[in-house]
Design an enzyme around this catalytic site. Structure first.
Site: not given
Ligand code: BGC
Length: 827
Positions: A385-386, A524, A645-646
């Site tokens: 999804w980036d 995540e 995590k984010q």
């Molecule tokens: C993040 C995801 C992201 C992926 C690739 C992961 O660490 O949690 O949101 O899409 O890294 O950048």
């Protein structure tokens, strides 16, 4: 190969980027300088010094090296995937990898038949490496002494051609400083490489290439052909090596060595003390998927024979970069000039890597944009999804690239439809990780390096990727008004995704609300409730609100199309009025869960989770970004805690302005006061470990209005993520493109307050107090605009225009901007 361990050490001693170190030829804010050779830092340098052109990328590995504990030369083709099965913990699993292609770099040498040059075995008198961001050239200069006191100087230049995507070249000048004798040079194409760039994947099968041909083509040219063993992609490389003595092309004695998957030419010279000899290696790379070709081998040989010499290639290469910089460059004035220069340099580095991953050549390819660039093997080059963090930057400068990247999704719409049906839903369900043909590529199990255990990977229930795809299409349309794309491709995706959300939502009669059950939000760490047996959470606020946004905009999309096209689409997809009514109903009655104190719950039940003793973990571990791994290794489970995590809930404040959010919440019948924003930011900010580099970007963004100092702090952190490898080892496995593009977009949209809504380009600048001026160029609806923003004034100059004037707004004041007009708005 132990990239992870090696770079972990490197992260403790950050890359030197202080202004004082280097050769005057390079402008500080346009180049990355390294002094000395540090084996612990090499993986990081390789990733950051990657050169590429959107078609292929090559890590900045030393030309004399091959994969070992220190070096990892990797070359990757955009979308060059192959699948392999492996047996792990008694299970057979299949992974699709971004294949490490034959190494075209090798160019080593030895003196008087002695050992081949190895930088770690010589006395280094000086060592400089410079990445020139402006022209896309990697330089290295070494002066060394061997154990017999012989001093040699090497000056090297390298490029991956930005104008002709099939070409790469290197030029090396050797100077025999104080010796006379024989010099043997070995220039090779090495197809015996495997995928070994990520430690955690080491137990998996990694041999993707089968050798096909390796031989000499002509006096100065060698040729290698391989194919991937599952996807049957054939790759051909031809390398021409020429020697110049005092700038004259010089005949030289050569010997060809050809083995299975490997071919080299050895070149022999006699040098006298003070002699200088220059070797140029020009390489052509073609694949069986290229357009306008007969057969890839034939094309590689043909192109390399026709290729110009290094300095001519450099000219056209640098010119192409110059053109790109005219569109993408930005300049800032910081109150502390040193900090300003560092920020400017890193922002340019970020733009540079974005344009190496996705570029003009991407427009002709069937590829997405990988979160780690085509720079390494992390996430196997998959598309996640980036894009959400990357497209806005392209939309305002070269939206043609966004369009081609969105076409990658359109071509995989049927696969997404099948995935939805198989999961018992309707519409289209795009995978969390996508590769060659659009099936789900997320790994089923992953290794926790902290515990050594393989554990289930449930991240694929992040259905929110579908909302991101629809949102991206709509944003592209807002930036371009490209109705043709919307009518023939984009709308179909949006409608099918809307249909998916509607079928995923379930109606809760007791609450008279719709719910989305069994999914994951962007955070995540949380893949299930602590007590649940199966993965997935209920009513993730981000997912639910995004689903509402998609359903609302799907209805608006139908309205935006010409009546006949809208009718055709609805007929083809069999969208009835009843279905549209259902979408409308869900978009008004979706459930959002709140804590008792009015905080938006990340998901249902989040408020019942335990508070984490953050101080305890911060004291116990030097870095708690990957708290999930730490807790698993301790026999605990991060699902039990209020720890993210984010950004998850806060993603809503990242994507939408407060006005837009108020509208959505009002549509849902929930209260939304302005205070909701700072209250939620404060709550979740205190419960986030920033285990993803995206997290810094989002937090900086959401604070940009309410806490400028806090925002700038996170912005600086995001700037450091890759150059300082703040996650301790991850950058060596590939740069973080979402965070890279995100930082530039922060400058570009967050601090300028740019919003594209209803055919109006809206500004609401709010520069961090540290900045006194910020300048950039953008393109909007065919107009090229120069922007200059200070604390006191916004200046918009229309330097090129299409026929129609555009509408610009600052707060509620709307202006028509005519061609050549300059608008100055006091702030
Ligand atoms: C993040 C995801 C992201 C992926 C690739 C992961 O660490 O949690 O949101 O899409 O890294 O950048």
């Amino acid at each position: 190969m132990t990239n992870g361990t090696k770079s972990k050490t490197a992260s403790q001693e950050p890359v030197q980027i202080s202004p004082d170190i280097f050769l005057e030829n390079f402008h500080y804010t346009w180049s990355l300088h390294y002094q000395g050779f540090d084996p612990r830092e090499e993986g990081l340098r390789e990733a950051l010094c990657t050169l590429g052109n959107g078609y292929f990328c090559t890590r900045g590995a030393n030309i004399e090296s091959s994969a070992d504990e220190v070096h990892y030369p990797g070359t990757y083709l955009a979308g060059g995937y192959n699948r392999l099965t492996s047996e792990i913990a008694g299970e057979v699993i299949e992974n699709e990898d971004l294949v490490n292609l034959p190494n075209w770099l090798p160019l080593s040498f030895r003196i008087d038949g002695g050992p081949w040059f190895n930088v770690q075995e010589r006395e280094i008198l000086s060592y400089h490496q410079v990445l020139d961001i402006k022209t896309g050239v990697l330089y290295r200069q070494i002066h060394f002494r061997d154990d017999r006191g012989r001093e040699t100087k090497i000056a090297e230049r390298r490029l991956v051609h930005k104008a002709n995507q099939h070409l790469a070249a290197l030029e090396v000048t050797f100077t025999a400083v104080n010796w006379s004798g024989s010099l043997e040079i070995r220039a090779a194409l090495d197809g015996r490489v495997i995928n070994a760039g990520v430690d955690r994947y080491q137990a998996l099968n990694s041999r993707h290439l089968e050798p096909l041909e390796a031989h000499r083509v002509s006096e100065d040219t060698i040729f290698l052909k391989v194919r991937t063993n599952q996807s049957e992609l054939r790759l051909a490389l031809a390398a021409r090596t020429q020697v110049f003595h005092n700038q004259e092309l010089t005949p030289v004695e050569r010997q060809t060595v050809a083995e299975t998957g490997y071919v080299a030419q050895h070149l022999f010279f006699d040098l006298k003390s003070g002699d200088k000899i220059t070797v140029e290696k020009v390489v052509a790379l073609f694949t069986s998927r290229d357009k306008a070709i007969s057969e890839c081998g034939l094309e590689a040989k043909k192109l390399v024979a026709r290729a110009e010499d290094f300095s001519q290639l450099l000219e056209s290469h640098a010119r192409t970069w110059e053109h790109l910089w005219r569109r993408f460059n930005l300049e800032l004035l910081h109150q502390d000039p040193d900090e300003g220069k560092i920020a400017e340099k890193i922002l340019r580095l970020h733009i540079f890597h974005l344009l190496q991953t996705s570029s003009i050549h991407t427009m002709d390819l069937d590829v997405g944009v990988p979160p780690r660039g085509w720079h390494g093997e992390a996430y196997r080059g998959h598309i996640l999804w980036d894009e959400l963090f990357i497209f806005p930057l392209l939309n305002l400068r070269l939206p043609e690239i966004t369009r081609s990247l969105l076409m990658y999704r359109y071509r995989r719409l049927n696969e997404a439809r099948v995935a939805a049906r198989r999961a018992g839903h309707q519409g289209a369900m795009y995978p969390w990780q996508s590769g060659s043909n659009g099936r789900e590529e997320s790994q089923e199990i992953h290794l926790n390096p902290e515990s050594g255990r393989w554990i289930p990977d449930n991240t694929q229930v992040q259905r929110h990727v579908n909302a991101a795809i629809a949102y991206n299409i709509y944003q592209y349309y807002q930036a371009t008004q490209d109705l043709e794309f919307l009518a023939f491709y984009g709308a179909e995706i949006i409608l099918e995704i809307a249909r998916f959300w509607a079928s995923l939502a379930t109606y809760n009669k007791d609450l008279d609300r719709y719910e989305i059950l069994g999914v994951m939000g962007p955070d995540e760490y949380h893949d299930a409730s602590p007590e649940a047996a199966s993965p997935g959470l209920n009513n993730n606020a981000y997912t639910n609100v995004m689903a509402v946004w998609v359903l609302t905009h799907a209805l608006e999309t139908i309205e935006a199309l010409a009546e006949d096209r809208a009718c055709e689409l609805c007929e083809n997809l069999q969208i009835s009025d009843e279905e549209k009514d259902l979408w409308r109903d869900i978009s008004r009655k979706m459930r959002v869960v709140f804590h008792d104190d009015g905080i938006i719950s990340q998901f249902e039940g989040y408020d019942r989770l335990q508070e984490l003793d953050w101080e305890h973990y911060r004291q116990k571990y030097s870095n708690i970004q990957r708290l999930d791994r730490i807790l698993e290794a301790e026999g605990d489970n991060v699902n039990r805690y209020k720890a993210s995590k984010q950004a998850d809930v806060l993603m809503l404040f990242y994507l939408f302005s407060s006005d837009e959010l108020r509208e959505i919440f009002e549509q849902l019948g929930y209260p939304f006061e302005y205070e909701t924003i700072p209250k939620n930011i404060d709550y979740y900010l205190n419960r986030t470990s920033h285990g993803s580099t995206l997290s810094w970007v989002v937090h900086s963004w959401v604070l940009s209005r309410s806490d400028r100092a806090g925002s700038w702090k996170f912005f600086r952190e995001a700037l450091k993520s890759d150059v300082y490898d703040i996650q301790g080892g991850t950058t060596a496995e590939g740069i973080h493109l979402g965070a890279m593009a995100g930082t530039v977009d922060l400058m570009s949209r967050a601090y300028t307050g740019i919003e594209l809504r209803g055919n109006v380009l809206r500004f609401n600048p709010c520069l961090p107090s540290e900045l006194s001026c910020f300048e950039m160029q953008i393109r909007y609806l065919g107009h090229t605009l120069d922007l200059e923003i200070t604390q006191a004034r916004l200046k918009v100059s229309c330097i090129r225009a299409s026929e129609k004037p555009i509408k610009i707004a600052h707060l509620d004041q709307v202006y028509d901007l005519e061609p050549k007009e300059i608008l100055e708005i006091p702030l």
